[in-house]
Design a protein around this motif. Structure first.
Motif, PDB file in Angstrom:
ATOM      1  N   SER A   1       7.171  17.490  -8.962  1.00 53.55           N
ATOM      2  CA  SER A   1       7.611  16.985  -7.669  1.00 53.55           C
ATOM      3  C   SER A   1       7.323  15.506  -7.564  1.00 53.55           C
ATOM      4  O   SER A   1       6.565  14.940  -8.343  1.00 53.55           O
ATOM      5  CB  SER A   1       6.953  17.756  -6.518  1.00 53.55           C
ATOM      6  N   LEU A   2       7.983  14.917  -6.591  1.00 56.36           N
ATOM      7  CA  LEU A   2       7.990  13.468  -6.455  1.00 56.36           C
ATOM      8  C   LEU A   2       7.951  13.179  -4.963  1.00 56.36           C
ATOM      9  O   LEU A   2       8.750  13.707  -4.218  1.00 56.36           O
ATOM     10  CB  LEU A   2       9.305  12.968  -7.041  1.00 56.36           C
ATOM     11  N   GLY A   3       7.012  12.365  -4.540  1.00 59.02           N
ATOM     12  CA  GLY A   3       6.949  12.043  -3.121  1.00 59.02           C
ATOM     13  C   GLY A   3       6.415  10.646  -2.933  1.00 59.02           C
ATOM     14  O   GLY A   3       6.425   9.842  -3.856  1.00 59.02           O
ATOM     15  N   SER A   4       5.940  10.365  -1.736  1.00 61.50           N
ATOM     16  CA  SER A   4       5.380   9.062  -1.430  1.00 61.50           C
ATOM     17  C   SER A   4       3.945   9.234  -0.983  1.00 61.50           C
ATOM     18  O   SER A   4       3.453  10.354  -0.863  1.00 61.50           O
ATOM     19  CB  SER A   4       6.190   8.374  -0.336  1.00 61.50           C
ATOM     20  N   GLY A   5       3.284   8.130  -0.725  1.00 68.76           N
ATOM     21  CA  GLY A   5       1.918   8.164  -0.243  1.00 68.76           C
ATOM     22  C   GLY A   5       1.543   6.805   0.280  1.00 68.76           C
ATOM     23  O   GLY A   5       2.318   5.847   0.163  1.00 68.76           O
ATOM     24  N   VAL A   6       0.342   6.709   0.857  1.00 76.69           N
ATOM     25  CA  VAL A   6      -0.120   5.417   1.343  1.00 76.69           C
ATOM     26  C   VAL A   6      -1.617   5.289   1.064  1.00 76.69           C
ATOM     27  O   VAL A   6      -2.386   6.218   1.297  1.00 76.69           O
ATOM     28  CB  VAL A   6       0.220   5.231   2.843  1.00 76.69           C
ATOM     29  N   ILE A   7      -2.006   4.135   0.507  1.00 73.26           N
ATOM     30  CA  ILE A   7      -3.419   3.908   0.171  1.00 73.26           C
ATOM     31  C   ILE A   7      -4.142   3.482   1.443  1.00 73.26           C
ATOM     32  O   ILE A   7      -3.713   2.547   2.123  1.00 73.26           O
ATOM     33  CB  ILE A   7      -3.567   2.825  -0.910  1.00 73.26           C
ATOM     34  N   ILE A   8      -5.242   4.172   1.777  1.00 68.05           N
ATOM     35  CA  ILE A   8      -5.951   3.850   3.012  1.00 68.05           C
ATOM     36  C   ILE A   8      -7.361   3.339   2.767  1.00 68.05           C
ATOM     37  O   ILE A   8      -8.093   3.088   3.718  1.00 68.05           O
ATOM     38  CB  ILE A   8      -5.999   5.053   3.977  1.00 68.05           C
TER      39      ILE A   8
ATOM     40  N   ALA B   1       0.811  -1.216   0.000  1.00 67.89           N
ATOM     41  CA  ALA B   1       0.000   0.000   0.000  1.00 67.89           C
ATOM     42  C   ALA B   1       0.844   1.266   0.000  1.00 67.89           C
ATOM     43  O   ALA B   1       0.324   2.372  -0.029  1.00 67.89           O
ATOM     44  CB  ALA B   1      -0.934   0.002   1.206  1.00 67.89           C
ATOM     45  N   THR B   2       2.169   1.105   0.067  1.00 65.63           N
ATOM     46  CA  THR B   2       3.055   2.272   0.064  1.00 65.63           C
ATOM     47  C   THR B   2       3.373   2.623  -1.385  1.00 65.63           C
ATOM     48  O   THR B   2       3.896   1.804  -2.117  1.00 65.63           O
ATOM     49  CB  THR B   2       4.342   1.956   0.842  1.00 65.63           C
ATOM     50  N   VAL B   3       3.029   3.842  -1.779  1.00 61.87           N
ATOM     51  CA  VAL B   3       3.143   4.202  -3.188  1.00 61.87           C
ATOM     52  C   VAL B   3       4.064   5.401  -3.384  1.00 61.87           C
ATOM     53  O   VAL B   3       4.430   6.084  -2.434  1.00 61.87           O
ATOM     54  CB  VAL B   3       1.758   4.545  -3.792  1.00 61.87           C
ATOM     55  N   SER B   4       4.421   5.615  -4.633  1.00 65.47           N
ATOM     56  CA  SER B   4       5.153   6.805  -5.011  1.00 65.47           C
ATOM     57  C   SER B   4       4.165   7.732  -5.712  1.00 65.47           C
ATOM     58  O   SER B   4       3.367   7.274  -6.532  1.00 65.47           O
ATOM     59  CB  SER B   4       6.302   6.388  -5.930  1.00 65.47           C
ATOM     60  N   VAL B   5       4.160   9.013  -5.364  1.00 69.45           N
ATOM     61  CA  VAL B   5       3.242   9.984  -5.969  1.00 69.45           C
ATOM     62  C   VAL B   5       4.071  10.895  -6.868  1.00 69.45           C
ATOM     63  O   VAL B   5       4.992  11.562  -6.397  1.00 69.45           O
ATOM     64  CB  VAL B   5       2.514  10.803  -4.879  1.00 69.45           C
ATOM     65  N   GLU B   6       3.768  10.880  -8.156  1.00 67.19           N
ATOM     66  CA  GLU B   6       4.631  11.581  -9.112  1.00 67.19           C
ATOM     67  C   GLU B   6       3.855  12.646  -9.880  1.00 67.19           C
ATOM     68  O   GLU B   6       2.867  12.349 -10.545  1.00 67.19           O
ATOM     69  CB  GLU B   6       5.241  10.547 -10.075  1.00 67.19           C
TER      70      GLU B   6
ATOM     71  N   LEU C   1       7.926   3.913   6.138  1.00 69.21           N
ATOM     72  CA  LEU C   1       8.096   3.414   4.772  1.00 69.21           C
ATOM     73  C   LEU C   1       8.004   4.608   3.834  1.00 69.21           C
ATOM     74  O   LEU C   1       7.543   5.674   4.226  1.00 69.21           O
ATOM     75  CB  LEU C   1       7.017   2.382   4.435  1.00 69.21           C
ATOM     76  N   GLY C   2       8.401   4.422   2.591  1.00 67.62           N
ATOM     77  CA  GLY C   2       8.357   5.515   1.633  1.00 67.62           C
ATOM     78  C   GLY C   2       9.374   5.262   0.549  1.00 67.62           C
ATOM     79  O   GLY C   2       9.907   4.148   0.429  1.00 67.62           O
ATOM     80  N   HIS C   3       9.614   6.284  -0.258  1.00 66.39           N
ATOM     81  CA  HIS C   3      10.593   6.127  -1.336  1.00 66.39           C
ATOM     82  C   HIS C   3      11.683   7.176  -1.202  1.00 66.39           C
ATOM     83  O   HIS C   3      11.675   8.176  -1.918  1.00 66.39           O
ATOM     84  CB  HIS C   3       9.898   6.224  -2.697  1.00 66.39           C
ATOM     85  N   PRO C   4      12.616   6.980  -0.250  1.00 62.84           N
ATOM     86  CA  PRO C   4      13.692   7.966  -0.081  1.00 62.84           C
ATOM     87  C   PRO C   4      14.485   8.119  -1.377  1.00 62.84           C
ATOM     88  O   PRO C   4      14.778   7.130  -2.044  1.00 62.84           O
ATOM     89  CB  PRO C   4      14.558   7.372   1.040  1.00 62.84           C
TER      90      PRO C   4
END
Lengths: 445, 433
Positions: free
Chosen positions: B128-135, B119-124, B211-214
């Motif tokens: 900009s570029l970041g991470s996210g989480v599906i809830i 459920a840990t995603v990358s938001v692009e 968690l995330g996408h460092p």
């Protein structure tokens, strides 16, 4: 910069603690005031007051013991690192520690991070017993950034990464040369030593640090390879680990980045003898190594570089932080020079990323391009690379090889390191020696 | 004045000219707001992208994708993990007592990783570029405000296995740095992989998993795990020693039950300074986030220069305002306004004149949803094709989701160049649609 920041943080923390105390002291007064209004006398509930006090403190101050990498947390790992710590040496260049080394053979074989040595041929090693020895670099594996050092010593406490055990089991044992046979036979049987078996042995080694003492052995089968979330402790020279963290990512390859020598090359042909340097960029690796304008680069790491393409290829195969050996023709002389590759100029986004990754500690120069590494979140100092990481059972997980970012440290998996030992020790990967740095043989034409 | 054409936008009297000075003042005020944050050095964690991510390609956006139930927490959510009793009791202690206890934590962490990684995603986005989480299995994604910057932006949501899906940003709160995203692509069978949000706030000393996408999404690397403990609780910030770096922004901070307790936001100069948006900020702000509103303005922008945009030109006649032009891709076009429509109502208020409509529109908030009542000439009935007039006018109630005036709008260029203090969000390119 760092110092100023720390002072600043301390200053703030100090004031906030004072503010917190005032807030705490102020609270009972308020409570008492309300009571008087009601014309009733109630004893303030001690539990409530404690909770209130803790809430206030939680907003302004974090005690050191709360860190996941606190001294207390490290001390919990004492029982699983104490033995391994006796196989750790300090690798010194110019009187300073540049890396840790792991003794992998009782007769003076020490494994360390190659790029940490820089241009040094004979680093010094401080052993667990405090003695300092001069070491020779007998093998360098630039792909994995591993170097094998050799010191004149015998009967050292060694961490064995038995290469024979890699196929089935991996043996991690504290041993001296006298116990080699026993260790291997145990491995073959794949027996898991019980705590009862380990206990007495450990007590013995703690009470009398005798290298000859029998040490605990631990087998690691394939099924027990580390998983994401497993604790890892970085073994240092003390009784507690240097730092603790968890496995972040299972082993994977790390993309290489091209290194940068810092020369401008001339297009003029040089009779096929090499590539002529038009200019060595000030502050670049070539210029620091002593390359001058007009020099002809004839070979890199022993490979002939007759054309610009061949030279570019030879350099691009190595990463920033790697040392390369250049064979230079200058007039009638042939020179052997060693240069350290730099990183390319960063663009704005890369600079920003580097800035963030450096918040909280320095990074290893050589941190790109590994065939396989295990990533963990231990806050590791670059100078503490080269030592082992172990799990909660004291099993060897790998050898720390780079501090790569704010969130990541890399360790070479134990079985990978084991598979490189023979090549590193046998002289197959021996570095070019510079017995006579400025040899005067005439170039062959 | 017939033929008068103007944008419906909030023309603040002094906004356009004093932009730069206001920006500086605003940023200083913000830094002073949180003492600890100032001491630690504030830093956003989105990665700036210099190239452009190809979001412009044809997008099949489901109609009215943004009409989402405002229920919190979303019903279709995953269940939390249980913590076995021996561990649960020991976790209350301030410091772990033995290696055995750490082994128990390790076993639980392994379970959480298994649950939360899918459920840990990358938001692009384009810049900009970041991470996210599906809830939720319907595809609601929590992220950080400075990742999406504005509501309604097209973006990609990338699952850990590398597959990309289209999405849009919903609400953003720049005061606390919270943001919401909706995956607009069709969900896979069984819905999107999701993890639950925590009902209870994290406590100081709790074990937490980051968690995330460092450093951005890396092919072949699952979201790296970081473990730490909650260090401090401030009103809008949770600080932990689970390390973060650029690209982690928007990623989940989880407790040992596998529930989201925070979203990564900023870091400071020390390795132990990692700041997260507590989950309660999302809960309290949920209706606005789901509606797609923006609270506060992005870092370094002038709040006074923030103007709503409808995206139509108007003329007026004796009976009131008429739509003379609808700009493609604008909120008005999206809502279905057409040239020739007569605007007769704005949020239940009857409209008599162009001036009145302009005034009301100027008072609207960017990204607000407005009910616009229009009168549209009816279709000519087919059996009376030779009649000169059209059929009786019909009244339509259209929902217009406003945006705001483009930062790079001609004439406002000097203003946007003043926003240099932004962190990772300096460029506000309107995404191509």
């Amino acid at each position: 910069m760092n110092l100023r920041t720390n002072k600043w943080a301390t200053w703030w923390r100090g004031w906030l603690s004072v503010a917190a105390l005032c807030a705490v002291l102020g609270q009972p007064t308020v409570v008492v005031g309300q009571m008087l209004d009601d014309d009733e006398i109630i004893t303030p509930d001690l539990g409530d007051m404690q909770d209130a006090l803790r809430d206030v403190f939680d907003r302004v101050w974090a005690p050191r013991r709360r860190y996941a990498d606190s001294p207390h947390m490290r001390s919990l790992f004492r029982e699983v690192v104490t033995d391994a710590a006796r196989a750790i040496v300090q690798v010194r260049v110019g009187g300073r520690q540049v890396a840790l080394g792991t003794v992998v053979g009782p007769d003076g074989w020490i494994l360390t991070k190659a790029s940490a040595l820089g241009l040094e041929d004979s680093p010094r090693c401080r052993l667990a017993d405090g003695t300092v020895h001069s070491a020779r670099v007998v093998g360098v594996d630039r792909d994995f950034d591993l170097a094998m050092l050799k010191i004149e010593a015998t009967r050292l406490v060694a961490l064995e990464l038995s290469s024979a055990a890699v196929r089935v089991d991996r043996l991690v044992a504290m041993r001296t040369d006298s116990t080699t046979e026993d260790a291997s036979s145990d491995t073959a049987s794949g027996r898991e030593p019980t705590s009862a078996e380990q206990g007495p042995a450990r007590d013995k080694t703690e009470s009398q640090p005798d290298p000859m003492a029998e040490s605990p052995r631990v087998d690691v089968s394939r099924e027990q390879l580390p998983r994401v979330g497993d604790w890892v402790a970085t073994v240092g020279r003390g009784r507690d680990p240097l730092a603790v963290g968890v496995v972040s990512v299972t082993p994977r390859p790390i993309t290489a980045r091209p290194g940068y020598l810092g020369v401008r090359l001339s297009n003029q042909p040089t009779d096929g003898t090499g590539v002529r340097v038009e200019d060595a960029v000030q502050g670049g690796g070539a210029s620091d190594a002593g390359v001058l304008a007009g020099d002809v680069i004839r070979a890199v790491n022993g490979r002939m570089t007759n054309t610009i393409e061949a030279l570019k290829e030879a350099i691009a195969a190595r990463s920033p932080g790697d040392a390369i050996d250049l064979e230079i023709v200058r007039g009638e002389k042939v020179l052997q020079l060693r240069a350290i590759l730099a990183a390319w100029d960063l663009n704005q986004a890369e600079r920003r990323a580097l800035y963030q990754n450096r918040l909280g500690g320095q990074l290893s120069d050589r941190r790109f391009g590994f065939p396989t590494v295990l990533q963990h979140d231990t806050a590791l100092a670059p100078k503490d690379c080269g030592g082992p990481v172990v799990d909660t059972e004291g099993r060897l997980v790998g050898i720390n090889i780079a501090r790569a970012g704010r969130t990541e440290s890399y360790a070479l998996p134990a079985e990978v390191v084991a598979s490189r030992l023979v090549d590193l020790m046998s002289g197959k990967l021996a570095p070019l020696t510079f017995a006579e740095p400025l040899s005067t043989e005439s170039p062959s034409k | 004045m017939p033929g008068l054409s103007r944008f419906l936008q909030n023309a603040t009297p002094d906004g356009a000219h004093t932009g730069h000075r206001r920006v500086t003042r605003h940023v200083r005020a913000w830094l002073a707001a949180g003492a600890m944050r100032r001491a630690a050095g504030v830093l956003g964690l989105a990665v700036g992208v210099l190239g452009t991510v190809g979001i412009a390609a044809a997008e099949k956006l489901p109609k009215e994708w943004y009409l989402i139930s405002a229920e919190y927490p979303p019903t279709a959510r995953a269940t939390a993990l249980a913590i076995e009793e021996p561990l649960a009791a020991k976790l209350k202690l301030d410091r772990p007592g033995s290696l055995d206890e750490l082994r128990a934590v390790q076993a639980q962490v392994r379970r959480v990783v298994e649950l939360a990684t899918p459920a840990t995603v990358s938001v692009e986005l384009s810049d900009s570029l970041g991470s996210g989480v599906i809830i939720s299995s319907s595809g609601l994604v929590l992220t950080a405000g400075h990742v999406t910057v504005e509501p309604k932006r097209p973006l990609w949501v990338r699952l850990p296995d590398g597959r990309r899906y289209r999405g849009r940003s919903l609400g953003v709160n720049h005061r606390v740095d919270s943001g919401l995203v909706k995956i607009t692509a069709d969900p896979p069978a069984g819905g999107w992989p999701s993890i639950p949000v925590a009902d209870n706030a994290a406590q100081a000393g709790d074990w937490v998993i980051a968690l995330g996408h460092p450093n951005g999404f890396v092919k072949g690397r699952l979201p790296p795990l970081r473990l730490g403990r909650v260090q401090m609780l401030e009103d809008c910030t949770l600080s932990t020693d689970a390390t973060l770096v650029g690209g982690d922004s928007g990623g989940p901070l989880l407790n040992l039950r596998g529930e989201v307790v925070g979203i990564h936001s900023r870091i400071g100069e020390r390795i132990t300074s990692n700041f997260h948006v507590p989950i309660k900020e999302y809960r309290e702000d949920w209706p606005r986030l789901v509606e797609g509103r923006m609270t506060g303005v992005p870092d370094g922008e002038d709040p006074a220069a923030d103007r709503p945009l409808v995206g139509v030109s108007l003329t007026s006649d004796a009976r009131g305002p008429l739509v003379s032009q609808v700009f493609p891709g604008s909120p008005a076009a999206e809502a279905g306004l057409q040239v020739g429509d007569r605007v007769v109502g704005w949020n239940d208020e009857p409209i008599q004149s162009l001036a009145q409509l302009t005034r009301l529109a100027a008072l609207a908030e960017p990204y607000q949803r407005v009910q616009v009542l229009v009168e549209r000439a009816g279709e000519s009935p087919p059996n009376e094709a030779n009649r000169l007039e059209n059929g009786p006018p019909q009244r339509l109630n259209l929902v217009v989701w406003l945006t705001r005036v483009d930062r790079r709008f001609p004439g406002l260029a000097s203003e946007s160049s003043g926003s240099q203090a932004g962190s990772g969000s300096d460029a506000y390119d309107e995404d191509p649609r």
